[in-house]
Design an enzyme around this catalytic site. Structure first.
Site, PDB file in Angstrom:
ATOM      1  N   PHE A 112      73.401   2.250   8.432  1.00 11.36           N
ATOM      2  CA  PHE A 112      72.201   1.490   8.053  1.00 11.36           C
ATOM      3  C   PHE A 112      71.029   2.386   7.682  1.00 11.36           C
ATOM      4  O   PHE A 112      70.085   1.944   7.038  1.00 11.36           O
ATOM      5  CB  PHE A 112      71.811   0.503   9.167  1.00 11.36           C
ATOM      6  CG  PHE A 112      70.840   1.037  10.185  1.00 11.36           C
ATOM      7  CD1 PHE A 112      71.283   1.651  11.335  1.00 11.36           C
ATOM      8  CD2 PHE A 112      69.472   0.892   9.991  1.00 11.36           C
ATOM      9  CE1 PHE A 112      70.386   2.138  12.273  1.00 11.36           C
ATOM     10  CE2 PHE A 112      68.555   1.369  10.931  1.00 11.36           C
ATOM     11  CZ  PHE A 112      69.021   1.996  12.067  1.00 11.36           C
ATOM     12  N   LYS A 113      71.100   3.640   8.065  1.00  5.54           N
ATOM     13  CA  LYS A 113      69.998   4.554   7.757  1.00  5.54           C
ATOM     14  C   LYS A 113      69.741   4.642   6.249  1.00  5.54           C
ATOM     15  O   LYS A 113      68.626   4.936   5.821  1.00  5.54           O
ATOM     16  CB  LYS A 113      70.280   5.943   8.319  1.00  5.54           C
ATOM     17  CG  LYS A 113      70.627   6.002   9.803  1.00  5.54           C
ATOM     18  CD  LYS A 113      69.491   5.542  10.691  1.00  5.54           C
ATOM     19  CE  LYS A 113      69.606   6.023  12.124  1.00  5.54           C
ATOM     20  NZ  LYS A 113      70.635   5.333  12.930  1.00  5.54           N
TER      21      LYS A 113
END
Ligand SMILES: *Cc1c(COP(=O)(O)O)cnc(C)c1O
Length: 499
Positions: A112-113
């Site tokens: 998700f970064k």
């Protein structure tokens, strides 16, 4: 809109300055001094828009020194083209009746970064121009695995920037490590440190706020900034996908506009769940934010008791990106909930520094529990959950997402609160093949080789591994160094070519 710091509420700087600096000189974190508000009509309007426009609509509320056009162009650069393997960018996948899984890992590094780190280089270089920064910006990153790779990928060969990443030598998964040590680009550096993520993050924070270091860098034409979630430019883009998930629930007719939802977030540094809290404060109809921890359940304990106590065993788990005891972004929540009581924040964090512990009192605890619920899940139950999700629904989830699912099921059981719920899914399962494969197969011996595990997981589940992970097999490691945390600053100088 101006920004101040959690340790100095009188400070007034622009969004661009906050993003370029990353962290405040007083050791605090920057945040906007007021909360932009949206109404049902705004949310209704998001429904028909693609992710890029949803992002521009929301980010422009926080970044007033940027024009809407500028932000829209950044969003196109970050989320457009082929960068994300899903056209929805962050698709909401409904599994069975009760799980709405927000898949945040379709970006280039499969975690998700990417949602924030694909756009941060645009925000940062754009901000640098606005504040007339002439120096080369050096992004210094401490990573529990996923931020490092996503930041390297976001900043590689971006003009006017360089990036240096430190990761705990035994604290990341083999795939995460491979992703980092094989990183391409002319302006990148990667080094392991002896220690855990907290050691890396503390060392990076103290390098940022060290005046001597800062002066030495300036002499050489460099300035530090951060791509960790201490940087507001990293946090703001994460607010977008909670609105996006709500808009998708509306579109799928799972809820009516205005109806409340719950959100579960597998949590480490408290950045992702803080972004959800911002969404709620802006007017997204949210009832409870459920904070899910692994065996390092310091946040769960804090939410339940109001006592933050770092004096405990640090456990290495199969969800390594949540193996964190010093959770940076909690400081922003405490500032918001205490009506900007910077003196209290300074006292609490002084106490944490000196004794490893602080206590916020009953009134704050009560305020926290109005918005947050919390729970945790150890490795054994995490594995069981991955196995059950696959058997029951054919849905393969990673170890971090499994923690969130388990904690949500516990929450359902104890509260009976069946409000429609979004579960943040933070990584592709192939980033953590060993943990996921043994969850599916039971405890039979795993192939020692990472890529054999990947192949076996593919053949057992029929779910394909992403190309960008499979192709790492043929890449040569470029970065093999390990250093002590005390030597990090020397390492930084060396990587920058400063004597
Ligand atoms: C970073 C990360 C987390 C924790 O997110 P925070 O914002 O630090 O709370 C959870 N899961 C994965 C896969 C991550 O990479």
């Amino acid at each position: 809109m101006f920004y101040n710091s959690t340790r100095n509420k009188e400070l007034r700087i622009s969004a661009a300055e906050a993003i370029v600096k990353g962290i405040s000189e007083d050791g605090g974190l920057f945040l906007p001094i007021s909360m932009p508000k949206v109404d049902e009509k705004f949310i209704e309007g998001l429904q028909k828009k693609p992710y890029i426009e949803r992002a521009a609509d929301i980010l422009s509320l926080f970044l007033e020194d940027f024009s809407y056009e500028e932000i829209l162009n950044y969003a196109k650069g970050a989320y457009g083209g082929e960068k994300f393997s899903s056209p929805a960018v962050a698709p909401l996948v409904s599994v069975g009746e009760k799980f709405h899984i927000l898949e945040l890992w379709h970006g280039p590094t499969c975690a998700f970064k990417d949602m924030a780190l694909q756009i941060l280089p645009y925000l940062l270089t754009g901000s640098a121009k606005k504040v007339h920064n002439e120096k080369k910006i050096i992004i210094l990153v401490a990573t529990s695995g996923d931020t490092g790779k996503a930041a390297l990928e976001g900043f590689r060969d971006v003009d006017g920037t360089g990036i240096l990443v430190f990761y705990p030598v035994d604290g990341v998964s083999p795939m995460q490590k491979l992703q980092m040590v094989t990183q391409k680009g002319e302006n990148v550096g990667v080094c392991a440190i002896y220690g855990n993520f907290d050691d890396a993050q503390n060392a990076v924070k103290s390098i940022f706020t060290d005046e001597t270091v800062k002066a030495k860098l300036a002499e050489n034409g460099f300035a530090f900034s951060s791509a960790n979630s201490i940087n507001w430019g990293r946090l703001a883009p994460q607010i977008v996908y909670y609105f996006s998930a709500y808009a998708d629930l509306l579109q799928k007719k799972k809820i009516k506009n205005g109806e409340k939802i719950n959100i579960v977030v597998p949590t480490g540094n408290f950045g992702n769940i803080l972004a959800a809290y911002y969404a709620k404060q802006m007017g997204l109809p949210v009832k409870k934010l459920i904070c899910a921890s692994n065996a390092n359940h310091i946040l769960t304990d804090f939410i339940k008791t109001g006592v933050y106590d770092v004096n405990r065993e640090f456990t290495t788990t199969i969800s390594p990106s949540m193996d964190i005891l010093i959770s940076s972004n909690l400081e922003r929540l405490l500032f918001l909930l205490s009506d900007s009581d910077d003196a209290a924040i300074r006292a609490w964090y002084q106490s944490q520094k000196e004794t490893g512990k602080f206590e916020v009192g009953e009134e704050m605890r009560e305020k926290i529990s109005q918005s947050f619920a919390a729970g945790y899940c150890d490795d054994c139950r995490t594995k069981k959950t991955i196995g059950e999700m696959f058997k029951k629904y054919g849905y393969l989830c990673d170890t971090h997402t499994a923690v969130a699912i388990r904690v949500y099921e516990d929450y359902l059981e104890t509260t009976g609160d069946d409000t429609p719920c979004v579960i943040a899914s933070t990584a592709n399962p192939y980033k953590f093949s060993a943990g996921v494969l043994s969850s599916i197969q039971g405890e039979i011996p795993l192939p020692a080789d990472e890529f054999e595990q990947v192949s076996e997981l593919e053949s057992v589940t029929g779910v394909k591994a992403p190309n960008q992970l499979r192709s790492l097999k043929d890449e040569k490691p470029r970065f093999q160094d390990v250093c002590k945390k005390e030597d990090m600053i020397e390492k930084v100088y060396k990587m920058l070519g400063i004597e």
